[in-house]
Design an enzyme around this catalytic site. Sequence first.
Site, PDB file in Angstrom:
ATOM      1  N   ASP A  80      37.300   3.150 -20.580  1.00 17.92           N
ATOM      2  CA  ASP A  80      36.018   3.409 -20.239  1.00 17.92           C
ATOM      3  C   ASP A  80      35.532   3.038 -18.623  1.00 17.92           C
ATOM      4  OD1 ASP A  80      33.169   3.569 -19.833  1.00 17.92           O
ATOM      5  OD2 ASP A  80      32.594   2.000 -21.207  1.00 17.92           O
ATOM      6  N   ASP A 140      36.469   7.781 -21.172  1.00 15.70           N
ATOM      7  CA  ASP A 140      36.297   9.003 -20.455  1.00 15.70           C
ATOM      8  C   ASP A 140      37.465   9.717 -19.628  1.00 15.70           C
ATOM      9  OD1 ASP A 140      36.037   7.357 -18.162  1.00 15.70           O
ATOM     10  OD2 ASP A 140      34.071   6.847 -18.700  1.00 15.70           O
ATOM     11  N   ASP A 151      44.272  20.158 -26.840  1.00 13.03           N
ATOM     12  CA  ASP A 151      44.198  20.287 -28.552  1.00 13.03           C
ATOM     13  C   ASP A 151      43.807  21.754 -28.653  1.00 13.03           C
ATOM     14  OD1 ASP A 151      44.144  19.731 -31.213  1.00 13.03           O
ATOM     15  OD2 ASP A 151      44.131  17.513 -30.561  1.00 13.03           O
ATOM     16  N   ASP A 169      45.753  22.154 -33.924  1.00 13.48           N
ATOM     17  CA  ASP A 169      45.107  21.827 -35.080  1.00 13.48           C
ATOM     18  C   ASP A 169      45.446  22.500 -36.138  1.00 13.48           C
ATOM     19  OD1 ASP A 169      43.735  19.145 -35.519  1.00 13.48           O
ATOM     20  OD2 ASP A 169      42.373  20.644 -36.413  1.00 13.48           O
ATOM     21  N   GLU A 226      50.606  21.630 -35.582  1.00  9.88           N
ATOM     22  CA  GLU A 226      50.487  20.478 -36.612  1.00  9.88           C
ATOM     23  C   GLU A 226      50.307  21.196 -37.873  1.00  9.88           C
ATOM     24  OE1 GLU A 226      47.210  16.995 -37.896  1.00  9.88           O
ATOM     25  OE2 GLU A 226      46.681  19.309 -37.672  1.00  9.88           O
ATOM     26  N   HIS A 254      46.388   9.540 -34.173  1.00  7.98           N
ATOM     27  CA  HIS A 254      45.060   9.213 -34.251  1.00  7.98           C
ATOM     28  C   HIS A 254      44.552   9.454 -35.570  1.00  7.98           C
ATOM     29  CE1 HIS A 254      44.930  13.605 -33.875  1.00  7.98           C
ATOM     30  NE2 HIS A 254      43.702  13.449 -34.549  1.00  7.98           N
ATOM     31  N   ASP A 255      45.375   9.808 -36.458  1.00  5.33           N
ATOM     32  CA  ASP A 255      44.954   9.874 -37.961  1.00  5.33           C
ATOM     33  C   ASP A 255      45.521   8.975 -38.918  1.00  5.33           C
ATOM     34  OD1 ASP A 255      43.233  12.299 -37.471  1.00  5.33           O
ATOM     35  OD2 ASP A 255      44.915  13.588 -37.888  1.00  5.33           O
TER      36      ASP A 255
END
Length: 581
Positions: free
Chosen positions: A35, A43, A112, A224, A278, A350-351
């Site tokens: 950040d 960001d 993505d 995705d 994916e 991240h999942d």
Amino acid sequence: MDPSSSQAAASVAEPDRAWWKEAVAYEIYPRSFFDSTGNGVGDLPGIREKVEYLDDLGVDLVWLTPVYDSPLADFGYDIRDYRSILPEYGTMGDWEGLRDDLHDRDIRLIMDLVVNHTSDEHEWFEKSRREVDPYTDYYVWREGDRASLGNGVDPDDPAAMPNNWESLFGGPAWTYDEVRGEYYLHLFDGKQPDLNWRNPAVRGDVYDLMRWWLDRDVDGFRMDVINFLSKADGLPDGHEGAVVTGSEHFINGPHIHEYLGEMHEEVLSEYDVVTVGEMPGIAVEDAREYVGRDGPLDMVFHFEHMRLDAGEGGDWDFRDWDLAELKETFTRWQRGLAEDGWNALYLNNHDQPRMVSRFGDEDYRVRSATMLATFLHTLRGTPFVYQGEEIGMTNVPFESVGKFIDVETLRYVERMLERDDVENFADIGEAVRYGSRDNARTPMQWSPADNAGFTTGEPWLAVNPNYPEVNVAEARADPDSLWHYYRRVIDLRHDNDVLVYGDYDLLLPDDPELYAYLRTLGEERALVVLNFTDGEPAFELPDGIEYDAADLLLANYEVEGPTRPDRFDLRPYEARVYALE
Ligand code: TEU
């Protein structure tokens, strides 16, 4: 030429080379990376400040998860506008700056591509629900059981819905839209309506947005749930009891190859880029069709190793995984894509739960993580490192249900608390703590400063309390750290074609503690021996593997004395890589 050596000679001279096969990739979840403004949210300028960090680590490719405009129901996997940046993350200028900074250091950038669904706040959906031409058929709309609805039946009653499909986040895959008076399909959250890929206008719009980004010099896409695009004709009911009811009607659906072939023909073939699909629920035979020589994509993220700890009871029922099954799974994928196709290798993202908490051992955090890093980087395929993996970030000791923020987790908790056999969070806490996607999404731990140096404000998701010990600053200062080991193993891969292109041969398939394999490229051979336990098993080189000399290329412990790898005892989570000559 000696006929017996011709095959080996051919494979040395001509591995099917590509820059992305030789690359090590790094996944960034921007919200949690760094950040720069103090508002508690990572960001794009924050990532720019860390480009040098990525370069020092040695990665060649960055996958940026969604930074597009979004109402954040699924933290960006619900896109409101494909061509703009979420203001919280910065501006298009910041994005261009990041791209240029990465490119200046020869690091490629893939974005993505989330085109199975949009946000319900996307302009296409706003128009589609009002039946504004030409958007009327941009989504999968169905009337449902009008008769019963007319009789005062609650539209949320599954019996009134067009079919029995379930969302991957739990609950029915249909939501009744009051505006249009029809149901729309959503394989994920209700705020993520599925696009109707049967409609050529939808496909054309997706190809346009892909070109828009490719013309801005992105180096490819991570796509995705790309094998979910085609839904079976007539949307028939699914078998109940499948992990997700209906999935046999949308995983690798009937028109998927037509759509991806068209996407390749119209867009991808015009650019020199890399694509990673994916693909939940695919087998290696399916993968060959997607990423083989004539397939539309380059690499695939499959999920078979992510299901090794899945129990019988669906997504949140966990059991211990088993090394024999892990070896069998990886070996099947190594062999299955040996001649044709390419693996994208990962142990977390991240999942998923953190790698070290799942496949390693928190009591041997650094040792087990170095062993897993050795594993990831010595298989055939392109390794993807997920942010924080390189410092051994772990799962989080979430104290209560109020600490979770991820939609998938919250939906599950809500459903469970409605059940009679679940009294309170304590009954399901263990599974949620282990499996929640929030484990992967806590802020990157940069230093022992407040909030791990991620932000000067209040972080959007609390940092893992272990940050005073587990952080980048300490790891970089210690030459024996996991971070420095990642640098070494990444260098090792860069320096050894055999680790990239070599054939894979499993050794000791029945050994319950060790995972060992040979990689072979012509005359070059690498032997990898990994102890997946906290015990001290002995390794013995199987008969028939002849060599004159061995060179220890990498190990996660000091190795003393003669280094011939014929027989040696391993220490807990020890990993060794030898070159055999
Ligand atoms: O994930 C696809 C997917 O299959 C997930 O449901 C995953 O298996 C699950 O979250 C594991 O707990 C992709 C994205 O990576 C994910 O972040 C998105 O939420 C999802 O698609 C929808 O876009």
